[in-house]
Design a protein around this motif. Structure first.
Motif, PDB file in Angstrom:
ATOM      1  N   SER A 201      -5.485   6.053  -4.810  1.00 48.41           N
ATOM      2  CA  SER A 201      -4.705   7.297  -4.936  1.00 48.41           C
ATOM      3  C   SER A 201      -4.817   7.750  -6.390  1.00 48.41           C
ATOM      4  O   SER A 201      -5.573   7.166  -7.148  1.00 48.41           O
ATOM      5  CB  SER A 201      -3.250   7.034  -4.546  1.00 48.41           C
ATOM      6  OG  SER A 201      -2.695   6.085  -5.446  1.00 48.41           O
TER       7      SER A 201
ATOM      8  N   CYS B 146       1.669   9.020  -2.299  1.00 48.43           N
ATOM      9  CA  CYS B 146       0.707   8.037  -1.760  1.00 48.43           C
ATOM     10  C   CYS B 146       0.596   6.820  -2.672  1.00 48.43           C
ATOM     11  O   CYS B 146       0.474   5.687  -2.198  1.00 48.43           O
ATOM     12  CB  CYS B 146      -0.666   8.676  -1.583  1.00 48.43           C
ATOM     13  SG  CYS B 146      -0.755   9.803  -0.172  1.00 48.43           S
TER      14      CYS B 146
ATOM     15  N   ALA C  98      -6.279   7.859  -0.399  1.00 54.69           N
ATOM     16  CA  ALA C  98      -4.977   8.430  -0.008  1.00 54.69           C
ATOM     17  C   ALA C  98      -4.550   9.519  -0.974  1.00 54.69           C
ATOM     18  O   ALA C  98      -4.218   9.248  -2.129  1.00 54.69           O
ATOM     19  CB  ALA C  98      -3.933   7.318   0.034  1.00 54.69           C
TER      20      ALA C  98
ATOM     21  N   MET D  39       3.967   6.062   6.028  1.00 54.74           N
ATOM     22  CA  MET D  39       2.743   5.717   5.299  1.00 54.74           C
ATOM     23  C   MET D  39       2.792   4.259   4.829  1.00 54.74           C
ATOM     24  O   MET D  39       1.774   3.549   4.904  1.00 54.74           O
ATOM     25  CB  MET D  39       2.550   6.662   4.113  1.00 54.74           C
ATOM     26  CG  MET D  39       1.248   6.431   3.360  1.00 54.74           C
ATOM     27  SD  MET D  39      -0.223   6.706   4.387  1.00 54.74           S
ATOM     28  CE  MET D  39      -0.760   8.296   3.762  1.00 54.74           C
TER      29      MET D  39
END
Ligand code: CO
Length: 435
Positions: A79, A233, A304, A413
């Motif tokens: 991320s 994320c 992500a 998530m």
């Protein structure tokens, strides 16, 4: 659990006004959970079952978990730590009309300009401080309402609501104070660090929005905060890594700086950072180059980065059949031109993981007449090439200094990412096996 997770995320983001703070806050979380910090400039000694992390350039971080049993592959979540903002230039003070002191800033990344106006802002980042013959980078955060970018009154620009072209050097300059503020900015930074202004030899300082994150909506279904792209994320991936891994995978969590400006820096996704860390893990565990290549070839990555939810007033901006909504779970992103890395295999793997975790998932594709943005996965794959799926969480107002997302989605998530780390993914002659 949805609300608690969201509140924890909001608090985390508040601790992370810049990428430097994000790397530091994640380091603190990892240390509190027993992870050992490794320096890239030192020799590494790694143990089976050990948990480690390293930071490059104060702003990119890679954490990893070595399995107890023989390692067979790398399972990576990537991320980014940075968000669009305005960076304070060198020689930062501007005196205007004898009565105002302003800060000279320039754009970092591509942002929506309008929401930066008429709200309290401040400055954070890092400063390099001299002490004897040492130059040490220190975190800076002027933790109070300090700056404002004032709009022009409607009376002086009657056509503004017909559309306005912003000129950053004219329009996006924050006001620091009146004429008495002149010469005070450096002092303010120095005071916050309790050093002399003369000992500050370098700075990387950015503006940030002071408005705290909040949960809202008829049933508290939405929340808004700065920097949801991509700290939402990043936070989820760190939480998932803390929850544990599987028997055979080195579980890796990367949070890269500079995604918003193309990733081509020494600490970005387009650098050697990930490859350097993975090859060192491999050699520290006494494995051969061929074993490294086998571990990468049988590895898997989740890239992500947040995704666009369908906008309630702009339904036609979204693809007709791939329409993500907030609170409907992680989004798998697809793009025929491979701006997103997801293919039939990696998409199927992530769908299976969501199913195993008991969370919903949905799909995103650009409307074919509207070119989309880019992200980390395809860039990182040019250095370390492995099966990758691009995923994210649905949000509105991406690249505003105050973005909106769904209260349930961070929790969803985390569950999906936990399932990813806790499941060993292997590729056999017959196909891909999850166990
Ligand atoms: Co992003």
């Amino acid at each position: 659990m949805f609300e608690t997770t969201t509140r924890n995320l909001i608090r985390f983001i508040q601790d992370c006004p810049t990428c430097y703070h994000a790397a530091a806050a994640i380091s603190d979380i990892l240390e509190a959970h027993g992870f050992t910090r490794l320096r890239e400039t030192d020799a590494w000694k790694l143990e089976p079952g050990g948990t480690y992390y390293t930071v490059r350039s104060d702003s990119s971080l890679i954490a990893f978990r070595i399995p107890e049993s023989e390692m067979k592959n790398f399972q990576i979540i990537a991320s980014h730590s940075d968000s669009p903002s305005f960076k304070v230039k060198e020689n930062e003070e501007l005196s205007v009309d004898g009565h105002y002191t302003e800060l000279n800033v320039e754009k970092y990344g591509g942002m929506l300009f309008a929401p930066w106006f008429d709200r309290p802002l401040s400055v954070a980042g890092r400063a390099v401080v001299r002490s004897g013959n040492m130059l040490a980078a220190r975190l800076v955060n002027i933790d109070r309402d300090l700056l404002m970018i004032p709009n022009v009154a409607i009376h002086m620009n009657r056509e503004v609501n017909e559309g306005y072209k912003y000129h950053p050097q004219k329009d996006m300059i924050p006001l620091l104070g009146d004429e008495t503020a002149k010469g005070g900015f450096r002092k303010l930074i120095a005071e916050s660090l309790q050093v002399s202004p003369d000992d500050i030899l370098g700075t990387d300082l950015f503006l940030y929005n002071r408005v705290p994150g909040t949960i809202w909506g008829a049933a508290g279904e939405y929340f808004s905060s700065a920097r949801l792209d991509d700290l939402q994320c990043a936070y989820a991936s760190v939480q998932a890594l803390l929850a544990g891994g599987n028997e055979h995978s080195v579980c890796v969590c990367c949070v890269f700086d500079n995604e918003e400006v193309g990733s081509t820096t020494k600490q970005g996704a387009d650098s050697s950072f990930l490859q350097d860390v993975l090859t060192r893990i491999n050699s520290c565990l006494g494995r051969t180059q061929e074993q490294y290549q086998m571990a990468v070839a049988s590895g898997f990555m989740l890239s992500a980065d947040n995704a666009h939810a369908v906008h309630p007033h702009h339904l036609d901006k979204a693809d007709p059949t791939n329409r993500p909504y907030m609170n409907h779970g992680p989004v798998i992103k697809f793009n025929a031109n491979q701006k997103y890395t997801t293919d039939a295999v990696s998409g199927a793997v992530f769908r299976s993981l969501c199913e195993m975790a008991g969370v919903p998932c949905q799909t995103y594709a650009n409307h074919s007449d509207i070119p989309g943005g880019s992200t980390l996965g395809n860039i990182s794959n040019a250095h370390v090439s492995l099966n990758t799926a691009d995923i994210g969480l649905a949000q509105l107002a991406m690249h505003s200094p105050y973005e909106t997302a769904g209260t349930k989605d961070t929790w969803y998530m985390i569950q999906a990412m936990q399932a990813f780390y806790q499941t060993h993914i292997s590729f056999t002659e017959k196909g891909c096996c999850l166990n």
